[in-house]
Design a protein around this motif. Structure first.
Motif, PDB file in Angstrom:
ATOM      1  N   SER A   2      34.732  14.867   3.186  1.00 38.88           N
ATOM      2  CA  SER A   2      35.640  13.721   3.156  1.00 38.88           C
ATOM      3  C   SER A   2      34.904  12.475   3.635  1.00 38.88           C
ATOM      4  O   SER A   2      34.020  12.526   4.486  1.00 38.88           O
ATOM      5  CB  SER A   2      36.860  13.992   4.036  1.00 38.88           C
ATOM      6  N   ARG A   3      35.281  11.322   3.087  1.00 38.83           N
ATOM      7  CA  ARG A   3      34.675  10.057   3.455  1.00 38.83           C
ATOM      8  C   ARG A   3      35.769   9.030   3.659  1.00 38.83           C
ATOM      9  O   ARG A   3      36.817   9.088   3.021  1.00 38.83           O
ATOM     10  CB  ARG A   3      33.711   9.591   2.376  1.00 38.83           C
ATOM     11  N   SER A  48      32.158   0.322  -1.787  1.00 38.54           N
ATOM     12  CA  SER A  48      31.593   1.451  -1.047  1.00 38.54           C
ATOM     13  C   SER A  48      30.324   1.936  -1.735  1.00 38.54           C
ATOM     14  O   SER A  48      30.085   1.652  -2.911  1.00 38.54           O
ATOM     15  CB  SER A  48      32.604   2.596  -0.955  1.00 38.54           C
ATOM     16  N   GLY A  50      27.932   5.156  -2.852  1.00 34.92           N
ATOM     17  CA  GLY A  50      27.970   6.592  -3.093  1.00 34.92           C
ATOM     18  C   GLY A  50      29.273   7.034  -3.730  1.00 34.92           C
ATOM     19  O   GLY A  50      29.905   6.291  -4.493  1.00 34.92           O
ATOM     20  N   GLU A  51      29.692   8.257  -3.396  1.00 36.27           N
ATOM     21  CA  GLU A  51      30.879   8.830  -4.007  1.00 36.27           C
ATOM     22  C   GLU A  51      32.142   8.084  -3.588  1.00 36.27           C
ATOM     23  O   GLU A  51      32.160   7.388  -2.569  1.00 36.27           O
ATOM     24  CB  GLU A  51      30.999  10.302  -3.625  1.00 36.27           C
ATOM     25  N   VAL A  52      33.179   8.252  -4.384  1.00 37.90           N
ATOM     26  CA  VAL A  52      34.456   7.597  -4.100  1.00 37.90           C
ATOM     27  C   VAL A  52      35.034   8.179  -2.810  1.00 37.90           C
ATOM     28  O   VAL A  52      35.099   9.397  -2.647  1.00 37.90           O
ATOM     29  CB  VAL A  52      35.451   7.805  -5.261  1.00 37.90           C
ATOM     30  N   SER A  54      37.622   9.490   0.071  1.00 37.31           N
ATOM     31  CA  SER A  54      38.901  10.196   0.014  1.00 37.31           C
ATOM     32  C   SER A  54      40.023   9.360   0.601  1.00 37.31           C
ATOM     33  O   SER A  54      41.164   9.440   0.146  1.00 37.31           O
ATOM     34  CB  SER A  54      38.803  11.525   0.781  1.00 37.31           C
ATOM     35  N   ARG A 130      43.539  15.450  -6.019  1.00 32.08           N
ATOM     36  CA  ARG A 130      42.372  15.564  -6.898  1.00 32.08           C
ATOM     37  C   ARG A 130      42.388  16.881  -7.659  1.00 32.08           C
ATOM     38  O   ARG A 130      42.024  16.942  -8.830  1.00 32.08           O
ATOM     39  CB  ARG A 130      41.091  15.439  -6.069  1.00 32.08           C
TER      40      ARG A 130
END
Length: 409
Positions: A2-3, A48, A50-52, A54, A130
């Motif tokens: 998680s981010r 942001s 990198g990855e999307v 959470s 998701r």
């Protein structure tokens, strides 16, 4: 992993937020130090790296009107991202935010524990959404969109059991959970399965709003995300599920419900510590059927040790002893006429850990504060940390015989 993406010009809040999250919840934090919000979710997410993320938090300094406007669009265009509003403690604002599509609202003055609970809940919601997206399918671990669960590959169900009461089993289970919380913060839960007379709430000084009965019936039994809202949170970054205050209510819980509950929790947590009632009731047997690990606890007395031998023999006959077994001698005293070797000869199993008798243990228990937190330098705390370390993925077994030195056997 998680981010979290925090949007705020308030550097002081950013520091406080990071202190509450980093090292406590899996995932990294990125901050956009800008009070102005773009018109679309993708523009904001594009800030942001990198990855999307959470979870996106709109923090102090962001205009409330702009936040509510963006929230309404977010819920439609990017439903897989949980949006959280950080603002004043205002019920009217909270209602408006939830209507706009925010997943949660947290007061800017919220303490660290509250903040971590909100973020964990928001992350779970994002993961669930998701998995529900077309083509996403079910996750290899965790909770499916329809509420059914599959075990995490790293999930461990640790059942703490004893044939007799009065050996400090609940105290040991509470300390074990607190210790594991430092390894897996907000990813550890203790479940009290002494359904009539459980003391986990007292051991952790908790006043739970919901209990085991609530968690095993109704909506919580159908959806793991709902179940998580029924759990109590301890400041040591662990969850707890405690027994009802009325013993009669606890008898409404059956073995099948226990099995289903533990199945749900293995999709959500890395460590599930289960404190069982003394003896071999149906709830304890159901827990042992789901166990990956079992911790047998005995005192240094002949009746207790013989009872453990009978318990181990019976569980072996039933095929309910998992591969990972730990034997702990609690409140050991070198002057009571019984040695560790005597215990091992009786139970036909080696003793993994000997926890010495400690005056501070009883005092800490009466205060409702686990010994690991109350007296971390106490001699018993040292041994409890050894027990916790045995469940660390990086654990290396010590040389045999060290436990005998604890009592001078």
């Amino acid at each position: 992993m998680s981010r979290f993406l925090l949007v705020t010009p308030d550097t002081a809040y950013d520091r406080r937020f990071r202190a509450a999250v980093e090292g406590r919840i899996p995932g990294d934090v990125q901050t956009v130090f800008n009070a102005s919000l773009p018109g679309t979710p993708d523009e904001l997410l594009g800030r942001s790296i990198g990855e999307v993320p959470s979870v996106v938090l709109l923090g102090p300094g962001v205009a409330v009107e702009d936040a509510l406007s963006l929230g309404a669009v977010f819920d439609v265009q990017r439903p897989e991202v949980s949006l959280v509003l950080v603002g004043p403690d205002d019920p009217a604002l909270a209602l408006a935010a939830m209507r706009a599509g925010f997943r949660d609202v947290v007061a800017v003055t919220a303490d660290e524990v509250t903040l971590r609970v909100v973020l964990t809940r928001a992350t779970d919601a994002a993961d669930s959404r998701r998995r529900a997206l077309p083509g996403a399918g079910a996750s290899s671990a965790g909770t499916y969109a329809n509420g059914h669960s599959s075990s995490r590959p790293d999930s461990r169900v640790i059942v703490v059991t004893s044939p007799k009461g009065g050996v400090g089993k609940t105290t040991l289970a509470a300390n074990l959970a607190v210790g594991l919380g430092s390894i897996a913060p907000m990813n550890t839960i203790i479940v009290d399965l002494d359904v009539q007379f459980g003391d986990v709430a007292a051991a952790l000084r908790l006043a739970p709003e919901h209990n085991l009965t609530d968690a095993t019936t109704g909506p919580a039994s159908q959806d793991a995300l709902v179940l998580k809202t029924f759990l109590s949170v301890h400041p040591a970054s662990i969850y707890a599920l405690c027994t009802p205050s009325n013993p009669i209510e606890g008898e409404r819980i059956n073995a099948a419900q226990v099995t289903h509950l533990l199945d749900q929790l293995t999709g959500q947590f890395q460590y599930i510590v289960v404190d069982t009632a003394p003896g071999m009731g149906e709830h304890s047997l159901a827990a042992l059927e789901s166990a990956t690990d079992v911790v047998f606890v005995t005192g240094m007395d002949v009746p207790g040790v013989r009872g453990m031998r009978k318990q181990m023999d019976l569980l072996n006959e039933l095929g309910l002893v998992p591969q990972e077994v730990k034997v702990v001698v609690n409140a050991a005293d070198r002057n009571n006429g019984l040695s560790v070797q005597d215990i091992e000869a009786t139970i036909k199993h080696h003793v993994d850990l000997v926890i010495p008798r400690s005056k501070m243990a009883g005092y800490a228990t009466n205060r409702g504060e686990p010994l690991l937190l109350h007296s971390p330098k106490d001699k018993a705390s040292k041994k409890l940390r050894e027990l916790v370390g045995m469940f660390d993925p990086d654990y290396t077994a010590p040389r045999k015989g060290n436990h005998r030195k604890a009592v001078g056997a």
